[in-house]
Design an enzyme around this catalytic site. Structure first.
Site, mmCIF file in Angstrom:
data_model
loop_
_atom_site.group_PDB
_atom_site.id
_atom_site.type_symbol
_atom_site.label_atom_id
_atom_site.label_comp_id
_atom_site.label_asym_id
_atom_site.label_seq_id
_atom_site.Cartn_x
_atom_site.Cartn_y
_atom_site.Cartn_z
ATOM 1 N N CYS A 66 4.211 6.554 12.852
ATOM 2 C CA CYS A 66 3.087 6.839 11.945
ATOM 3 C C CYS A 66 1.798 7.351 12.590
ATOM 4 C CB CYS A 66 2.738 5.601 11.125
ATOM 5 S SG CYS A 66 4.145 4.879 10.274
ATOM 6 N N HIS B 55 -3.527 6.472 9.911
ATOM 7 C CA HIS B 55 -2.974 5.137 10.117
ATOM 8 C C HIS B 55 -4.154 4.183 10.301
ATOM 9 C CE1 HIS B 55 0.384 2.475 11.067
ATOM 10 N NE2 HIS B 55 -0.480 1.844 11.832
#
Length: 524
Positions: free
Chosen positions: A48, A102
């Site tokens: 991510c 993120h």
């Protein structure tokens, strides 16, 4: 043009519009039917934070120097402009809803606000329960399971994060309707990220008897051990823990593999419903004709292929993503006054066989999003980065792919014949590059997510229409350098005969020209 940027977590291209016959995704398929759809789009790293920082800054992981979750690029590598920051500087109201950056250190605990966003980013209040014991087992008790169909009314707060994200994004669209200001609205959905927690009614769409195993659920015998991801985050879930699966290669029992695959598909249909409600709201506020819609994911996810689950590798199942662009007047003719472009389609009653009219098989990369969206919105395209760009605030390492939208591929070839500058020669074979770090040559407990200080090997992967070529080389985390003279393993898969990437022919093929190509690229 406004921009609605939809980014999904862990979504591989299992969608009707990508030819998947099992998955029910009518709303995303409807978006695809008005879009240009890229069938060969790849993330730069299959995890991510590194992937998101890469495509939001338009720089590769070796330039952001983020391979884990624990540094903020503005401090750690260079004070790089982001795509939303660039739009903000060009008069756009920029807004972030859900998981776009993120969260945590990698975006300075603020999703890079106020640099990137005009208003503080929104996170669903129920996000904090994501890994709690909210999954009811057969014994009636609550667990923190991987496979987690739920009764939404029983959930903390009586809702789920992605439902809250859709509601907030719709609220902001209604605010922008009256504002008369251009906007860049980024909406980040969590599902189908694990745990596979979604409203239980979506299971009805996928009877277990229709669920097959992956076509290649075994670990390929010629796979170098460094290339394997041992799916540690899955092993930590209560239902998987109870199976006592051997480390590192498993395998999971067949019936449990089917349960995971069933729940992944159910989570995709739940996601499709959210996307449908969001696009329907774009119609409601009358902005479908003046808004570019981009739909993509941060990376893919293995569903048992090569004996692997999760992402954390250089295989296509981990790096390939859906990517589509809806551009009013370009990818579709503009709708007439009052005509709906995105009427909501109920996944439970709607079987949609819409084939996207615009499809490109060109190899493209998420690092190109920044320059592509800038060009589509009519902004000046940021310049290409020089060889070392740590002190350059605004530049990108991915070329705009708008050139693949308009003309057929033959026309592009012809136009560029005889050009002298190879960088500008689009007739060059397009390549997508991905990479993944490892702490050692064999699977360890931290192989999937090694911290920077523990990285010892980097796998650089080059994907073309014909092959995927990967070299695993020694990496020094102190000066971020890869030593291509110290090769720890290699992979070569030929797509025509081995589309699933199971038969590694690296050791019995001459590939010096491919090695030279990957090294030349990475040095520049």
């Amino acid at each position: 043009m406004n921009v609605l940027f939809i980014v999904v977590d862990d979504l591989r291209p299992v969608l009707g519009c990508y030819g998947d016959n099992l998955v029910k995704s009518p709303n995303i398929d409807q978006l695809a039917s008005h879009s240009i759809v890229f069938s060969n789009a790849y993330a730069q790293q299959a995890v991510c934070a590194p992937s998101r920082v890469s495509f939001l800054t338009g720089r590769r992981p070796d330039t952001t120097r983020l391979y884990d979750f624990y540094s903020y690029w503005r401090v750690h590598s260079g004070n790089y402009s982001t795509m939303p920051q660039y739009f903000k500087q060009n008069g756009y109201m920029t807004m972030s809803v859900g998981k776009v950056f993120h969260p945590g250190v990698s975006s300075n605990y603020s999703d890079d606000y106020p640099y990137s966003w005009s208003i503080p980013p929104f996170h669903p209040s129920t996000e904090k329960y994501e890994n709690d014991k909210t999954c009811r087992g057969k014994d009636g008790r609550l667990y923190a399971n991987l496979v987690c169909p739920v009764d939404v009314a029983e959930m903390p707060g009586g809702t789920l994060p992605d439902i809250q994200t859709t509601e907030e994004a719709i609220r902001l669209l209604n605010v922008m309707k009256t504002k008369k200001q251009k906007f860049f609205l980024a909406v980040g959905y969590h599902k189908p990220h694990i745990p596979l927690r979604y409203p239980q009614e979506f299971l009805k769409l996928y009877p277990l008897e229709n669920i097959t195993l992956a076509p290649d659920p075994w670990v390929p015998e010629k796979l170098p051990p460094v290339a394997y991801n041992p799916w540690m985050d899955i092993r930590q879930r209560d239902d998987v823990k109870a199976l006592n699966v051997t480390f590192p290669y498993g395998p999971l029992p067949d019936d449990f593999q089917r349960l995971i695959r069933q729940s992944y598909y159910a989570a995709v249909s739940y996601l499709d419903m959210q996307v449908g409600l969001l696009l329907n709201a774009l119609d409601d506020v009358g902005l479908s004709n003046s808004t570019i819609v981009v739909f993509t994911a941060d990376h893919g996810w293995s569903l048992g292929e090569h004996g692997e689950w999760a992402k954390y590798s250089n295989f296509d199942v981990a790096t390939q993503v859906p990517l589509m662009f809806y551009v009013p007047g370009m990818t579709t003719s503009s709708a007439s006054q009052g005509e709906r472009v995105f009427p909501y389609l109920d996944p439970f009653s709607h079987i949609l066989g819409l084939v996207p009219p615009g499809r490109s098989k060109k190899m493209v990369e998420l690092v190109s999003l920044f320059s592509t969206l800038s060009e589509l919105a009519g902004l000046q395209v940021p310049p290409a980065c020089p060889e070392t760009s740590f002190r350059v605030a605004l530049c990108t390492e991915g070329a705009s792919i708008v050139r693949y939208f308009k003309s057929s591929e033959q026309k592009v070839q012809k136009k560029e014949d005889g050009c002298s500058d190879t960088k500008k020669c689009y007739s060059e074979e397009p390549v997508a590059f991905s990479q993944y770090p490892r702490p050692a040559d064999t699977p360890q407990w931290d192989s999937d997510k090694p911290k920077l200080k523990d990285i010892r090997v980097m796998g650089y992967s080059m994907r073309t229409v014909d092959y995927r070529y990967t070299v695993w080389v020694r990496f020094n985390p102190e000066n971020f350098s890869a030593d291509f003279e110290d090769v720890h393993g290699g992979e070569l898969y030929m797509m025509a005969t081995d589309p699933n990437q199971d038969n590694n022919i690296y050791n019995n093929t001459l590939h010096g020209h491919l090695f030279k190509k990957i090294v030349d690229f990475l040095k520049h």
